[in-house]
Design a protein around this motif. Structure first.
Motif: not given
Length: 210
Positions: A31, A90, A92-94, A104, A177, A181
Motif C-alpha cells: 500500500k 480501510n 481502499d484507503k492509504d 502515511k 489499486r 485493496r
C-alpha cells in the motif's frame, strides 16, 4: 563464527513462516512502499531486541510465569483484532501509487509492528531459544556467545525482511489499486485468524491454570 552462522540460520528459518508480522509487512509494503513495510519490521525487531535484553538481565523466569503469559494472549488477541478490523475497514484507503510519495506516517506503521510483535508466541520463542544460550554463556569460556547468538538471529530476521520487502516493492509496481485493496482485505482476515488463535490459547491457558 560457527555460533553466529548457526543462529543466523535459526533467525532466517523462524522469520520465513507466514505470521502476523509478515502479513502486516506485506500489506504496508504494497500500500505504501518499501519504507513503510520496513517500519513494521523495525517495530517487530524493537520488541525482539527488548526481549533479548530482558533475557540477558535475568527476566526470562518472569516471562515464563503462566500468570504473566496468559494475560498476554488476550492482549495480543485484542491488538491483532484491532489491526485486522482496521485493515479491512480501510482496505481502499492509504493506497499510494508506486510513482507517488506516500503521506502515511512512518511512526504509525512502526507502531503497528510493535503491536503485532507483543505476543506470547514471541515471548515463548525468545525464552526457549535464548534461555539455553544464556545458561551456556555463563558456563562457557566464550562469554560473548549470547551476544553473538543474538546478533545471528537478528541478522537472519533482517535479511528475511529485506528480501521479502524487495519482492513486495517490485510486485507493487504491476498491481492495480483493486488488487492491493483485496490484499489488504485478505491480510485483515488473516490477522483476525491469528487473533482467534490467541484467544483460544488464552482460554486454554485459563483452563489449564485453574
Amino acid at each position: 563464527m560457527e555460533v553466529y552462522l548457526k543462529y543466523f540460520l535459526i533467525g532466517l528459518a523462524i522469520a520465513m513462516p507466514v505470521g502476523a508480522i509478515t502479513v502486516e509487512m506485506t500489506k504496508q509494503g504494497l500500500k505504501n512502499g518499501f519504507i513503510h513495510g520496513w517500519a513494521v519490521g523495525l517495530g517487530g525487531m524493537t520488541i525482539d531486541v527488548t526481549l533479548i535484553l530482558a533475557m540477558y538481565f535475568g527476566f526470562a523466569s518472569v516471562l515464563a510465569l503462566p500468570y504473566v503469559q496468559i494475560p498476554l494472549w488476550l492482549v495480543g488477541a485484542g491488538f491483532l483484532a484491532y489491526l485486522g478490523y482496521d485493515s479491512i475497514k480501510n482496505a481502499d484507503k492509504d493506497i499510494t501509487p508506486a510513482d507517488e510519495k506516500t503521506q502515511k506516517s512512518f511512526f504509525s506503521t512502526y507502531r503497528n509492528g510493535l503491536l503485532v510483535a507483543v505476543s506470547p508466541g514471541n515471548l515463548i520463542f525468545w525464552v526457549s531459544v535464548f534461555g539455553a544460550v544464556l545458561s551456556d554463556s555463563y558456563s562457557s569460556s566464550h562469554s560473548g556467545s549470547f551476544a553473538i547468538a543474538a546478533c545471528g538471529v537478528m541478522s537472519g530476521i533482517l535479511i528475511h525482511d529485506l528480501g521479502l520487502l524487495s519482492v513486495v516493492s517490485v510486485t507493487r509496481r504491476v498491481m492495480s489499486r483493486s488488487m492491493i485493496r483485496w490484499v489488504s482485505v485478505i491480510a485483515g482476515i488473516l490477522l483476525f485468524g491469528f487473533s482467534l488463535y490467541f484467544l483460544y490459547e488464552f482460554i486454554m491457558g485459563i483452563v489449564g491454570y485453574v
